[in-house]
Write an enzyme that holds these catalytic residues in place. Structure first.
Site, PDB file in Angstrom:
ATOM      1  CB  THR A  23      -8.245  -6.014  13.720  1.00 41.27           C
ATOM      2  OG1 THR A  23      -7.516  -5.571  14.857  1.00 41.27           O
ATOM      3  CG2 THR A  23      -8.983  -4.850  13.094  1.00 41.27           C
ATOM      4  CG  ASP A  67       3.898  -3.772  10.799  1.00 39.40           C
ATOM      5  OD1 ASP A  67       3.254  -4.495  11.587  1.00 39.40           O
ATOM      6  OD2 ASP A  67       4.148  -4.113   9.624  1.00 39.40           O
ATOM      7  CB  ALA A  95      -0.914  -0.015   1.223  1.00 33.98           C
ATOM      8  CB  CYS A 151      -6.764  -1.812  12.101  1.00 36.89           C
ATOM      9  SG  CYS A 151      -8.342  -1.131  11.604  1.00 36.89           S
TER      10      CYS A 151
END
Ligand code: SAM
Length: 286
Positions: A259, A184, A162, A181
């Site tokens: 998540t 890292d 992305a 969400c």
């Protein structure tokens, strides 16, 4: 002598599991699973088991991975990912993707968003191969097992970076929501440039988001939260949404709990820092 990793050892259980799932995936990944398809006839597909899809915790976003991506959004064949939304007569897609989960991990967010937005196409983008394979297998199983109600036809996942290729997939103003969400954290200062929110990347996100669209962020790392808020607040095309707005938005509610990382944080009773930003209108150039 160097031993082969388990995933490449033909004698290992993981190898056999992966080969079996891969064949299934090849067969079912792009098909419209319907009443006539082989897997029907009351057969359920087992949900994939995470332990067979292990790989390194991180993938370097600056590496030249062998990634497939279209030269432009017009070249992208979305019907492969969402065959249910391909018009049989015209061969054209009846909808476009408007929600993106960036760094979707194991796909939990999409699975909860799917019934909440049944008329919306949702895409997860994930850089790690085995994690992407897991999500593909999860979606194949869910689609098959909810065939009679056409469940989970509106979600899918792409292996992609992305930080490099979003404008190859999405037209200007195509997206209405982007989720980040538990990205890292890249704790060390010299690694901060690898964070998924930076000034330059925010301009790309603003390009693919429509005016009024929303960027959702959540993390358990305070320093990363402050970093994301600072960069988004400094960007001229984003405006922070209020806590009242966050508390009344159904996606925030889903994002807090859906998540896999969010569930881990919940188990450890960690903090979850949320910040949402609206994409402002483009300024008029005089
Ligand atoms: C800490 S995990 C969070 C996963 C998921 N969002 C969740 O909350 O459970 C971050 C994920 O982002 C993925 N990722 C990191 N950089 C990426 C990039 N440039 N493009 C796509 N995915 C990326 C990682 O492989 C990882 O699966």
């Amino acid at each position: 002598m160097k031993t082969k990793p388990l995933s490449q050892d033909p004698g290992s259980k993981r190898y056999a599991y992966r080969i079996n799932k891969e064949e299934n995936r090849k067969e079912l990944k792009h098909v419209k699973i319907d009443e006539s398809s082989l897997v029907q006839k009351g057969q359920k597909i087992d949900l994939p088991k995470k332990r067979y899809y292990r790989q390194r915790a991180h993938s370097n976003p600056f590496s030249d991975h062998q990634l497939e991506y279209p030269v432009s959004p017009q070249e992208m064949d979305w019907s492969k990912l969402y065959p249910y939304y391909k018009d049989a007569e015209t061969g054209q897609m009846t909808k476009k993707v408007t929600i993106a989960d960036i760094g979707c991990g194991f796909g939990g967010l999409m699975i909860d968003l799917s019934p909440a937005f049944p008329e919306t196409l949702i895409l997860g983008m994930e850089i790690r191969v085995q994690v992407t394979n897991y999500v593909e297998d999860r979606i194949i199983a869910l689609r098959n097992n909810t065939l009679s109600r056409h469940g989970f036809q509106n979600i899918n996942v792409l292996r992609g970076n992305a930080m490099k290729f979003l404008p190859n997939f999405f037209e200007k103003g195509q997206l209405s929501k982007m989720f980040f969400c538990f990205p890292d954290p890249h704790f060390k200062q010299r690694k901060h440039k690898a964070r998924i929110i930076t000034n330059t990347l925010l301009s790309e996100y603003a390009y693919v988001l429509k005016e009024g669209g929303v960027v959702y962020t959540i993390t358990d790392v305070k320093d990363l939260h402050e970093w994301m808020v600072k960069h988004l607040e400094e960007h001229p095309l984003f405006e922070r949404l209020s806590t009242e707005w966050e508390n009344s938005d159904k996606c925030v509610k889903i994002m807090r709990n859906a998540t896999e990382e969010g569930k881990k944080v919940e188990r450890k009773k960690g903090d979850k820092f949320v910040a949402c930003f609206r994409r402002l209108p483009n300024p008029t150039i005089l």
